[in-house]
Design a protein around this motif. Sequence first.
Motif, PDB file in Angstrom:
ATOM      1  N   ALA A 254       3.460   5.772  -2.839  1.00  0.00           N
ATOM      2  CA  ALA A 254       4.667   6.447  -3.325  1.00  0.00           C
ATOM      3  C   ALA A 254       4.659   6.564  -4.844  1.00  0.00           C
ATOM      4  O   ALA A 254       5.029   7.597  -5.413  1.00  0.00           O
ATOM      5  CB  ALA A 254       5.914   5.695  -2.862  1.00  0.00           C
ATOM      6  N   GLU A 255       4.210   5.495  -5.522  1.00  0.00           N
ATOM      7  CA  GLU A 255       4.133   5.548  -6.985  1.00  0.00           C
ATOM      8  C   GLU A 255       3.144   6.612  -7.445  1.00  0.00           C
ATOM      9  O   GLU A 255       3.389   7.325  -8.422  1.00  0.00           O
ATOM     10  CB  GLU A 255       3.725   4.174  -7.528  1.00  0.00           C
ATOM     11  CG  GLU A 255       4.812   3.120  -7.414  1.00  0.00           C
ATOM     12  CD  GLU A 255       4.348   1.773  -7.930  1.00  0.00           C
ATOM     13  OE1 GLU A 255       3.138   1.646  -8.223  1.00  0.00           O
ATOM     14  OE2 GLU A 255       5.186   0.853  -8.046  1.00  0.00           O
ATOM     15  N   GLN A 256       2.027   6.730  -6.706  1.00  0.00           N
ATOM     16  CA  GLN A 256       1.038   7.749  -7.062  1.00  0.00           C
ATOM     17  C   GLN A 256       1.607   9.149  -6.881  1.00  0.00           C
ATOM     18  O   GLN A 256       1.426  10.033  -7.724  1.00  0.00           O
ATOM     19  CB  GLN A 256      -0.223   7.568  -6.216  1.00  0.00           C
ATOM     20  CG  GLN A 256      -1.350   8.538  -6.585  1.00  0.00           C
ATOM     21  CD  GLN A 256      -2.600   8.286  -5.772  1.00  0.00           C
ATOM     22  OE1 GLN A 256      -2.635   7.365  -4.946  1.00  0.00           O
ATOM     23  NE2 GLN A 256      -3.619   9.102  -5.982  1.00  0.00           N
ATOM     24  N   LEU A 257       2.340   9.343  -5.740  1.00  0.00           N
ATOM     25  CA  LEU A 257       2.966  10.652  -5.505  1.00  0.00           C
ATOM     26  C   LEU A 257       4.000  10.956  -6.592  1.00  0.00           C
ATOM     27  O   LEU A 257       4.083  12.092  -7.085  1.00  0.00           O
ATOM     28  CB  LEU A 257       3.620  10.675  -4.124  1.00  0.00           C
ATOM     29  CG  LEU A 257       2.669  10.753  -2.928  1.00  0.00           C
ATOM     30  CD1 LEU A 257       3.445  10.642  -1.622  1.00  0.00           C
ATOM     31  CD2 LEU A 257       1.884  12.067  -2.952  1.00  0.00           C
ATOM     32  N   ASN A 258       4.783   9.945  -6.942  1.00  0.00           N
ATOM     33  CA  ASN A 258       5.781  10.151  -8.003  1.00  0.00           C
ATOM     34  C   ASN A 258       5.116  10.525  -9.317  1.00  0.00           C
ATOM     35  O   ASN A 258       5.592  11.391 -10.056  1.00  0.00           O
ATOM     36  CB  ASN A 258       6.619   8.887  -8.185  1.00  0.00           C
ATOM     37  CG  ASN A 258       7.627   8.684  -7.075  1.00  0.00           C
ATOM     38  OD1 ASN A 258       8.010   9.652  -6.415  1.00  0.00           O
ATOM     39  ND2 ASN A 258       8.047   7.455  -6.845  1.00  0.00           N
TER      40      ASN A 258
ATOM     41  N   ALA B 115       0.836  -1.206   0.000  1.00  0.00           N
ATOM     42  CA  ALA B 115       0.000   0.000   0.000  1.00  0.00           C
ATOM     43  C   ALA B 115       0.868   1.251   0.000  1.00  0.00           C
ATOM     44  O   ALA B 115       0.592   2.224  -0.715  1.00  0.00           O
ATOM     45  CB  ALA B 115      -0.921  -0.009   1.214  1.00  0.00           C
ATOM     46  N   GLU B 116       1.954   1.218   0.803  1.00  0.00           N
ATOM     47  CA  GLU B 116       2.867   2.365   0.830  1.00  0.00           C
ATOM     48  C   GLU B 116       3.566   2.540  -0.519  1.00  0.00           C
ATOM     49  O   GLU B 116       3.788   3.667  -0.974  1.00  0.00           O
ATOM     50  CB  GLU B 116       3.897   2.177   1.946  1.00  0.00           C
ATOM     51  CG  GLU B 116       3.290   2.257   3.355  1.00  0.00           C
ATOM     52  CD  GLU B 116       4.334   2.030   4.425  1.00  0.00           C
ATOM     53  OE1 GLU B 116       5.510   1.790   4.066  1.00  0.00           O
ATOM     54  OE2 GLU B 116       3.985   2.087   5.625  1.00  0.00           O
TER      55      GLU B 116
END
Length: 788
Positions: free
Chosen positions: A539-543, A534-535
């Motif tokens: 992180a991928e979404q934020l990137n 999930a983290e």
Amino acid sequence: MNHKILKTLEFHKILDKLQSFAATSLGKAWATELQPSGDLDEVKRRLTATDEAVKVERIKGAAPFGGIRDVRPSVKRAKIGGLLNPAELLDTANTLNGGRRLKRFILQMAEDHELTLLADKAAQVMDLKDLADSILAKINEHAEVMDSASQELARIRQELRTGEARIREKLEQMIRTPSTQKMLQDPIITIRNDRYVIPVKQEYRSSIGGMIHDQSASGATLFMEPQAVVQLNNRLRELSFKEEREIEKILGMLTAEVAEAADEIAFNLDILAELDFIFAKAGLAREFKATLPLMNDRGFLKIKKGRHPLIAADAVVPLDVELGNQFQSIIITGPNTGGKTVTLKTIGLLSLMAMSGLFVPAEDSSQLCVFDGIFADIGDEQSIEQSLSTFSSHMTNIISILKEMTPKSLVLLDEVGAGTDPAEGSALAISILEAIHRLGCRMVATTHYSELKAYAYERKGIVNASMEFDVQTLSPTYRLLVGVPGRSNAFAIAERLGLDKKIIDHARSQVGADDQRVESMIATLEENRLSAEAERKSAEQLNAEVAALRQQLEKERSRMEQQRSQLLAKAEQQAEEAVKKARQEAEQIIRELRQMAMEERSSIKEHKLIEAKRKLDEAVPQLDKKPVSGSRSGSKARAIEPGDEVLVRSLGQKGHVVELSGDKEVTVQLGIMKMKIAKTDLEKISAAPVKPVQQKTAVTGLKRSRDESVRSELDLRGNNIEDSIIEVDRFLDESFLANLHQVYIIHGKGTGVLRQGIQDYLRKHRLVKSFRFGTYGEGGNGVTVVEL
């Protein structure tokens, strides 16, 4: 490669799909015979050919295989002396032309793109244009020998057409006669046994006379050849026989030409078959949305989002797996229907496809290995005929695998040790897995036995894995989780289905403490994995958001830069127009000064000079410039001192600073004029000390007495006429304003062209009173003395 593994992994279904993309029967035959290769160089060559075909299809579309047929049986028969019919010859010619078209298509593509293997294959196709043209010159597109095939055939067919016309004409005359019409069943002309006849009623057979060739089913109608056309029909038959013999002669000649080129045609067909097969592989890659895998022979696999090609795209779950780097074996545990068997088949089938030169349905940069053998024991192979149980059948296969495998093999085992007592089965499974692992094979095995979880955990080079199971929905997700052993989930499923909690608690109490700890540890590992995943997704979404924002900012910066460039270009254009206007006004003012000087000659009123100076000041373009702190122009403006040589930007003229007129203006000597110029409009050129010109009054704008810097002679030697006239005009203006009454123009003797041109100009100049050649001591004919 073991044929049994090809059947087990359903490789034949891949070949069936591959055949459907072949354009010719030649390519289909190649697809049917395709086998995986254990040679790394050969596999890379196959994949390179497929990659080039994919590139061609992506850029130019499908390759042209139209007209190409498998004419090898016809060519072989021609070679041993058989006679080819027109259809066979036509197919041969079309195949030869089709090969030439394909060759030209590939070689033209190779001129702009790298197609090493395809271009090499296409270049080998022999050009048999003469043979194809020879066939097509005698046989038309309907597989008929044309009249033009030979002069004799043309003559015979012309006679045939003439004879047929004569027969029809005679018969039509007969059936139009009233007396004959009543004897006919129908007034028509027809053909029986290749002879023209008419339908006669039975009762009039003797009245018509002639030969009977047929009768109707009832016997009421007789198809008779009247005696009047018997000879004509006989002649047609003779001509038909001649036509057949001539056609046979022509076909024999063409067949001989084919036989002579039989080896070349057979060679071309082999090349065309391989090319069709290569482009069929490209079509299969497009169908599967497959990519080029990276190949090695180190036993390393890294499949990214691999998909089983025989499962529907909307149902298949992508597989991520790595084998052969940190660990050589994977033990997959977990309940049935979780996708363990599909995982084994996906790994095996993708390996077979890559070793066969086919693209694999996975993401780019997936890596696969060239194995010397792939072995699998998958599925229930119980044999009633051999009276073998499920366990016996599995053991038979595994024994065969243990005998044939090598350190460079891939072994796939499904439910190893199943079908017997759990205690004995788990012990036997561990021993089998240990033997395979000790040899160094790459292995993927599935099992139900929990004892194998501990074995995989303790053994170096072996890793646990499981198929993900969603307890909330009581359904598998079919995702492979490497590093996490599988859980039975029996208690959780039973509880979700509504089984009494007391029964579940009692069942838990029957499970050993060690087993409970193992299950608890697995549950904790799975929770940690889910949290980490999930983290990772967060992180991928934020990137992704940061990347999108960076892209948006870059677009905005590019847009602002473009607007800035446009504004600067517009400002430069406006500045150029302002300077141009200022120069035009300055020239007008100078012309007015000259006019005033000519009108008043001896004296110019001071107020007129002040007015002219004011106009010059107003002519300077007032550009709205914002000085930048520390800029080059600002530093130069502040550093200007009396005596400095400066450039007046707005006028494009050089001059010397006479004195400072406050903080913002300076007085500048421009030739014979002195002007007050803003410091921001000046650019310092040099700081050579120049003695400031002393002024008697504070408002003098123009110095009327002779300026020491004005020369009394002008040397034009070496110049052309056009440049010299400009210099003479400027020189006369300055001399006149400096109160010089006599000046000298040095033009040299030379050819006299420059001298004549200057004197012609002086005759028309408004400031010249007279002119003459120089006397002795003044330069003679090389100098013109001008009186102003």
